[in-house]
Design an enzyme around this catalytic site. Sequence first.
Site, PDB file in Angstrom:
ATOM      1  CG  ASP A  63      -2.168  -0.857   1.001  1.00 20.49           C
ATOM      2  OD1 ASP A  63      -2.273  -1.472  -0.084  1.00 20.49           O
ATOM      3  OD2 ASP A  63      -3.013  -0.924   1.907  1.00 20.49           O
ATOM      4  CG  ASN A 140      -3.855   6.343   2.762  1.00 21.93           C
ATOM      5  OD1 ASN A 140      -4.746   5.946   2.037  1.00 21.93           O
ATOM      6  ND2 ASN A 140      -3.127   5.522   3.502  1.00 21.93           N
ATOM      7  CG  ASP A 141      -2.844   9.881   6.259  1.00 23.12           C
ATOM      8  OD1 ASP A 141      -1.742  10.272   5.829  1.00 23.12           O
ATOM      9  OD2 ASP A 141      -2.991   8.775   6.801  1.00 23.12           O
ATOM     10  NE  ARG A 151       8.423  21.082  26.942  1.00 26.95           N
ATOM     11  CZ  ARG A 151       9.293  22.083  26.995  1.00 26.95           C
ATOM     12  NH1 ARG A 151       9.268  23.015  26.053  1.00 26.95           N
ATOM     13  NH2 ARG A 151      10.162  22.175  27.976  1.00 26.95           N
ATOM     14  CG  ASP A 170       1.289  13.126  21.057  1.00 26.64           C
ATOM     15  OD1 ASP A 170       1.527  13.996  21.918  1.00 26.64           O
ATOM     16  OD2 ASP A 170       1.512  11.916  21.250  1.00 26.64           O
ATOM     17  CB  THR A 181      -8.255   1.115   6.367  1.00 28.34           C
ATOM     18  OG1 THR A 181      -7.714   1.482   5.089  1.00 28.34           O
ATOM     19  CG2 THR A 181      -9.744   0.863   6.223  1.00 28.34           C
ATOM     20  CG  ASN A 184      -8.995   7.718  10.716  1.00 28.12           C
ATOM     21  OD1 ASN A 184      -9.315   8.670  11.404  1.00 28.12           O
ATOM     22  ND2 ASN A 184      -9.838   6.747  10.400  1.00 28.12           N
ATOM     23  CG  LEU A 185      -8.165   1.132  11.988  1.00 24.91           C
ATOM     24  CD1 LEU A 185      -9.595   1.270  12.486  1.00 24.91           C
ATOM     25  CD2 LEU A 185      -8.066   0.007  10.958  1.00 24.91           C
ATOM     26  CB  SER A 186      -3.078   3.312  14.022  1.00 22.09           C
ATOM     27  OG  SER A 186      -2.817   2.343  13.037  1.00 22.09           O
TER      28      SER A 186
END
Length: 289
Positions: A63, A140-141, A151, A170, A181, A184-186
């Site tokens: 992927d 994807n993102d 911090r 974070d 998937t 974002n999923l993690s």
Amino acid sequence: MHFLLFSNVNKDPDQKVTDRLEQVILSRGHEATIVREGDEAPEEGIPAEKLEAIDVVIVLGGDGTMLRASHAIGASPVPMIGLNLGTTGFLTEVECSAMEDMVDRLISGDYVIEERMQLSGTIKKSGTADADRINFSALNDVVIIREGVLRLIALRIYVNNVFFDTYEADGVIISTPTGSTGYNLSAGGPIVSPKTRAIVLTPISPHSLSKKSIVFDADDRIRISLVEKRKTQVNEAIVSFDGYMNYEISVEDQVDVVTSDVPLHLIRLEERSFYEVISRKLDCPTYSG
């Protein structure tokens, strides 16, 4: 037909699979051009004039290679299919054992094309002219995450030019349905069907337990600005597109994210249910009724 073989040098270091695929294509009387990711594939993408002669891009890898190939072809409408040399693949379509059948079906036109929504936008550095904006795209993102010290960072979120919220975390993930998937999923975000037109914003380890993922309409325009939390803060965040291109941002820099006008054209050989794929890939238990 003219095929472009986009090969991952790490997944196929001796090029055996790539060479075998090339021979299959040539044996059918068609053309193949090989581009080795990280070698012949330039960081600024494959030249448009080279892509004009291409009918199908076959990506050899996982992927991650598919994501890098999507950046390499840019705004080209040429369709793409993945030959899986990785592990769990949501984007890759075909296993190596089915290579010859894949080529025959591509030649005969026995496939369907899915349009996958992409993101685009800009980074506007504080104090610089609009002409100096950094443009980006992502299948994807888009991830904004703290840099260096352990911090939290503060990110001010605007939607359609209206203040929405400030996240102390974070970082945040702005995801397409395809990317839902992934990271974002993690991070605890929702899985979204790739046929859905939506933008998902998920905080990464938020300071407040009340900060949850938000699903926005695909027509919404999201702006994120890094807010000063300490007088010593200078560069404390990184913007990453598909985990591929990374840029540092400073306090008051702005990241604008919208739905791209250019979708990715993804080849599917079978009309599979997305939910069946999710169940199989994520080892979800099958409900027998």
